[in-house]
Design an enzyme around this catalytic site. Structure first.
Site, PDB file in Angstrom:
ATOM      1  N   ASP A 115     -68.681  25.895  24.947  1.00  0.00           N
ATOM      2  CA  ASP A 115     -70.181  25.338  25.526  1.00  0.00           C
ATOM      3  C   ASP A 115     -70.423  24.336  24.106  1.00  0.00           C
ATOM      4  O   ASP A 115     -72.059  23.832  24.423  1.00  0.00           O
ATOM      5  CB  ASP A 115     -71.210  26.457  25.652  1.00  0.00           C
ATOM      6  CG  ASP A 115     -71.313  27.628  24.978  1.00  0.00           C
ATOM      7  OD1 ASP A 115     -71.324  27.061  23.407  1.00  0.00           O
ATOM      8  OD2 ASP A 115     -71.221  28.729  24.971  1.00  0.00           O
ATOM      9  N   HIS A 130     -60.400  27.863  22.455  1.00  0.00           N
ATOM     10  CA  HIS A 130     -60.182  27.228  24.275  1.00  0.00           C
ATOM     11  C   HIS A 130     -61.113  25.894  23.794  1.00  0.00           C
ATOM     12  O   HIS A 130     -61.706  25.700  24.854  1.00  0.00           O
ATOM     13  CB  HIS A 130     -60.672  28.506  25.263  1.00  0.00           C
ATOM     14  CG  HIS A 130     -60.251  29.952  24.786  1.00  0.00           C
ATOM     15  ND1 HIS A 130     -61.181  30.860  25.531  1.00  0.00           N
ATOM     16  CD2 HIS A 130     -59.311  29.837  24.675  1.00  0.00           C
ATOM     17  CE1 HIS A 130     -60.575  31.629  25.052  1.00  0.00           C
ATOM     18  NE2 HIS A 130     -59.554  31.270  25.061  1.00  0.00           N
ATOM     19  N   CYS A 138     -56.740  11.277  27.272  1.00  0.00           N
ATOM     20  CA  CYS A 138     -55.665  11.426  28.814  1.00  0.00           C
ATOM     21  C   CYS A 138     -53.909  11.841  28.046  1.00  0.00           C
ATOM     22  O   CYS A 138     -53.578  12.290  27.633  1.00  0.00           O
ATOM     23  CB  CYS A 138     -55.712   9.508  28.596  1.00  0.00           C
ATOM     24  SG  CYS A 138     -54.096   9.415  29.185  1.00  0.00           S
ATOM     25  N   CYS A 161     -54.532   3.133  30.755  1.00  0.00           N
ATOM     26  CA  CYS A 161     -52.815   2.978  31.278  1.00  0.00           C
ATOM     27  C   CYS A 161     -52.613   3.457  32.626  1.00  0.00           C
ATOM     28  O   CYS A 161     -51.789   3.552  33.010  1.00  0.00           O
ATOM     29  CB  CYS A 161     -52.236   4.182  29.559  1.00  0.00           C
ATOM     30  SG  CYS A 161     -52.735   6.241  30.908  1.00  0.00           S
ATOM     31  N   ASN A 224     -73.310  43.978  21.843  1.00  0.00           N
ATOM     32  CA  ASN A 224     -72.707  44.488  23.815  1.00  0.00           C
ATOM     33  C   ASN A 224     -73.198  44.445  24.089  1.00  0.00           C
ATOM     34  O   ASN A 224     -73.035  45.948  23.937  1.00  0.00           O
ATOM     35  CB  ASN A 224     -70.858  44.669  24.211  1.00  0.00           C
ATOM     36  CG  ASN A 224     -69.876  43.074  24.290  1.00  0.00           C
ATOM     37  OD1 ASN A 224     -70.104  42.399  23.900  1.00  0.00           O
ATOM     38  ND2 ASN A 224     -68.806  43.100  23.263  1.00  0.00           N
TER      39      ASN A 224
HETATM   40 ZN   LIG Z   1     -53.669   6.594  28.227  1.00  0.00          ZN
END
Ligand SMILES: [Zn+2]
Length: 261
Positions: A115, A130, A138, A161, A224
């Site tokens: 986030d 992550h 791309c 592309c 927690n």
């Molecule tokens: Zn590309």
């Protein structure tokens, strides 16, 4: 009253460990962002009650981007504040961690969250295990573009592309970015005190980092609301509280500890 006194004592113990650490790290998960209004992925009211996790599987996304994209867009535009929604903001827990880094008390935050709220709060010594939602890459040529209101539209985002743009957070079936893995492992090996916050310790390989830290002798503090996989196993000081309240109280107690030296 006994329970309350017990919590006070735990906060003091945790503050002492934090203020006295030579190389302090934090390890965060979805629970730190719940108070910022971000739904967790797992559990009750989690994202996976509404969507099939398949939409974030890399092979599925490659094969059926037109089926994944609307859900990805709906899930993640709320982070960006596009489409008229209010962007999510860091809460007290993120702010305290940013303040501790500024004061030289905190050496590294390892987060499982995508986030961007640690970065938004001001943490720079940050490992986004992550990935994040700030850019897309791309899949064919590697060109990177920002992920924002300009680039997030109805149509599946395509590169000049012809390749497919994929948001730069880690999909299912995709490896952890090598630099993130290396930095997290280095931090876990070096830290002498790690504060776990809002993570249940079930998503691997991220979940192994606190175990690695513990094996290397670090004191483990856990924030927690309910016990996790870590609690009975590696945690030294358990604070059964929501992240915002816990960090507000820790900030005060750490300041008192530091002033007392
Ligand atoms: Zn590309």
């Amino acid at each position: 009253m006994k329970a309350k006194a017990d919590i006070e004592e735990r906060i003091r113990d945790a503050a002492r460990a934090i203020a006295g650490a030579r190389w302090l790290t934090a390890f965060s998960g979805a629970g730190i962002s719940v108070e910022s209004g971000i739904p967790p992925f797992r559990g009750e009211n989690g994202v996976w009650e509404k969507y099939d996790p398949e939409i974030l599987d890399l092979d599925f996304f490659r094969a059926h981007p037109e089926r994944s994209w609307p859900a990805i867009r709906e899930m993640f535009t709320s982070f960006l504040g596009t489409e008229g929604r209010t962007p999510v903001r860091p809460n007290r827990a993120h702010e305290v961690l940013a303040q501790w880094e500024k004061e030289g008390l905190l050496q590294c935050v390892i987060t499982q969250n995508i986030d961007g709220l640690h970065a938004a709060a001001g943490n720079r010594k940050l490992v986004e295990f992550h990935g994040h939602c700030r850019t897309m890459t791309c899949l064919d040529c590697g060109r990177q573009i920002p992920l924002n209101g300009e680039t997030v539209r109805d149509a599946v985002p395509r590169c000049s592309c012809g390749g497919l743009f994929k948001p730069d957070f880690v999909f299912f079936g995709e490896g952890i970015p090598p630099h993130a893995m290396e930095e997290a492992e280095r931090a876990a090996a070096r830290t002498d005190c790690m504060v776990l916050v809002g993570t249940s310790g079930v998503v691997y390989p991220a979940a192994a980092m606190p175990v690695l830290a513990k094996r290397n002798g670090a004191t483990i503090i856990e924030v927690n609301p309910v016990p996790s996989d870590y609690t009975g196993r590696i945690t030294d000081i358990f604070l059964p509280m929501k992240a915002g309240e816990a960090f507000a109280r820790l900030a005060e107690a750490v300041a008192a500890e530091s002033a007392g030296d």
